[in-house]
Design a protein around this motif. Structure first.
Motif, PDB file in Angstrom:
ATOM      1  N   GLY A 114      -8.227 -11.300   2.390  1.00 29.02           N
ATOM      2  CA  GLY A 114      -7.089 -12.254   2.464  1.00 29.02           C
ATOM      3  C   GLY A 114      -7.187 -13.171   3.685  1.00 29.02           C
ATOM      4  O   GLY A 114      -6.747 -14.273   3.639  1.00 29.02           O
ATOM      5  N   VAL A 115      -8.044 -12.668   4.730  1.00 27.82           N
ATOM      6  CA  VAL A 115      -8.141 -13.502   5.943  1.00 27.82           C
ATOM      7  C   VAL A 115      -9.152 -14.306   5.533  1.00 27.82           C
ATOM      8  O   VAL A 115      -9.172 -15.595   6.054  1.00 27.82           O
TER       9      VAL A 115
ATOM     10  N   GLY B  38      -9.137  -5.171   1.503  1.00 22.43           N
ATOM     11  CA  GLY B  38      -8.146  -6.412   0.935  1.00 22.43           C
ATOM     12  C   GLY B  38      -7.776  -7.237   1.957  1.00 22.43           C
ATOM     13  O   GLY B  38      -7.568  -8.576   1.800  1.00 22.43           O
ATOM     14  N   THR B  39      -7.685  -6.627   3.118  1.00 26.38           N
ATOM     15  CA  THR B  39      -7.157  -7.642   4.460  1.00 26.38           C
ATOM     16  C   THR B  39      -8.144  -8.595   4.594  1.00 26.38           C
ATOM     17  O   THR B  39      -7.893  -9.643   5.104  1.00 26.38           O
ATOM     18  N   LEU B  40      -9.345  -7.945   4.925  1.00 20.39           N
ATOM     19  CA  LEU B  40     -10.195  -8.878   4.900  1.00 20.39           C
ATOM     20  C   LEU B  40     -10.696  -9.988   4.204  1.00 20.39           C
ATOM     21  O   LEU B  40     -10.910 -11.276   4.631  1.00 20.39           O
TER      22      LEU B  40
ATOM     23  N   ASN C 145      -9.944   0.723   1.432  1.00 18.01           N
ATOM     24  CA  ASN C 145      -9.450  -0.480   0.273  1.00 18.01           C
ATOM     25  C   ASN C 145      -8.720  -1.404   0.758  1.00 18.01           C
ATOM     26  O   ASN C 145      -8.838  -2.522   0.766  1.00 18.01           O
ATOM     27  N   THR C 146      -7.606  -0.955   1.808  1.00 19.30           N
ATOM     28  CA  THR C 146      -6.750  -1.709   2.495  1.00 19.30           C
ATOM     29  C   THR C 146      -7.442  -2.685   3.379  1.00 19.30           C
ATOM     30  O   THR C 146      -7.184  -3.783   3.535  1.00 19.30           O
ATOM     31  N   LEU C 147      -8.444  -2.147   4.201  1.00 21.40           N
ATOM     32  CA  LEU C 147      -9.058  -3.019   5.112  1.00 21.40           C
ATOM     33  C   LEU C 147      -9.794  -3.942   4.011  1.00 21.40           C
ATOM     34  O   LEU C 147      -9.951  -5.205   4.950  1.00 21.40           O
TER      35      LEU C 147
ATOM     36  N   THR D   3       0.707  -1.182   0.043  1.00 20.74           N
ATOM     37  CA  THR D   3      -0.076  -0.005   0.019  1.00 20.74           C
ATOM     38  C   THR D   3       0.794   1.322   0.030  1.00 20.74           C
ATOM     39  O   THR D   3       0.579   2.282  -0.657  1.00 20.74           O
TER      40      THR D   3
ATOM     41  N   ARG E  32      -7.259   3.632   3.018  1.00 23.91           N
ATOM     42  CA  ARG E  32      -7.447   3.141   4.330  1.00 23.91           C
ATOM     43  C   ARG E  32      -8.583   1.768   4.044  1.00 23.91           C
ATOM     44  O   ARG E  32      -8.356   0.656   4.521  1.00 23.91           O
TER      45      ARG E  32
END
Length: 101
Positions: A34-35, A30-32, A26-28, A2, A24
């Motif tokens: 990935g999880v 993407g992280t969700l 979009n990062t959140l 990022t 922020r």
């Protein structure tokens, strides 16, 4: 990653400002995702491919119902049609799990 994307955006797009709130968010997301993908892979190794896929489809049923009830989404099609489709997915998943287990 990022950080590098932000640096490249600043270098090549000097006229428009960055929207750090969108970055922020979009990062959140993407992280969700990935999880969720990692959980799906873990479920495949523990439960087998068929059961893991069917459990992921139950997530779609729960998300649809929560979207209707909690987020108060307006339905394009009738409520009966949506609930009937969700019931087919649920019953089909239960039948497949019972037959393979």
């Amino acid at each position: 990653m990022t950080l590098m994307a932000s640096v490249l955006a600043v270098m090549f797009n000097r006229n428009t400002g960055l929207h750090f709130n969108k970055i922020r968010l979009n990062t959140l997301v993407g992280t969700l995702f990935g999880v969720a993908a990692g959980t799906y892979l873990l479920s495949m190794s523990l439960n087998g491919l068929v059961n893991a896929f069917l459990l992921s489809q139950m997530n779609m049923v729960i998300a649809t119902l929560l979207g209707i009830v909690w987020l108060k989404e307006k339905l394009v099609v009738g409520m009966l049609r949506v609930l009937l489709g969700l019931a087919f997915i649920f019953v089909g998943s239960v039948v497949v799990i019972v037959m393979t287990g």
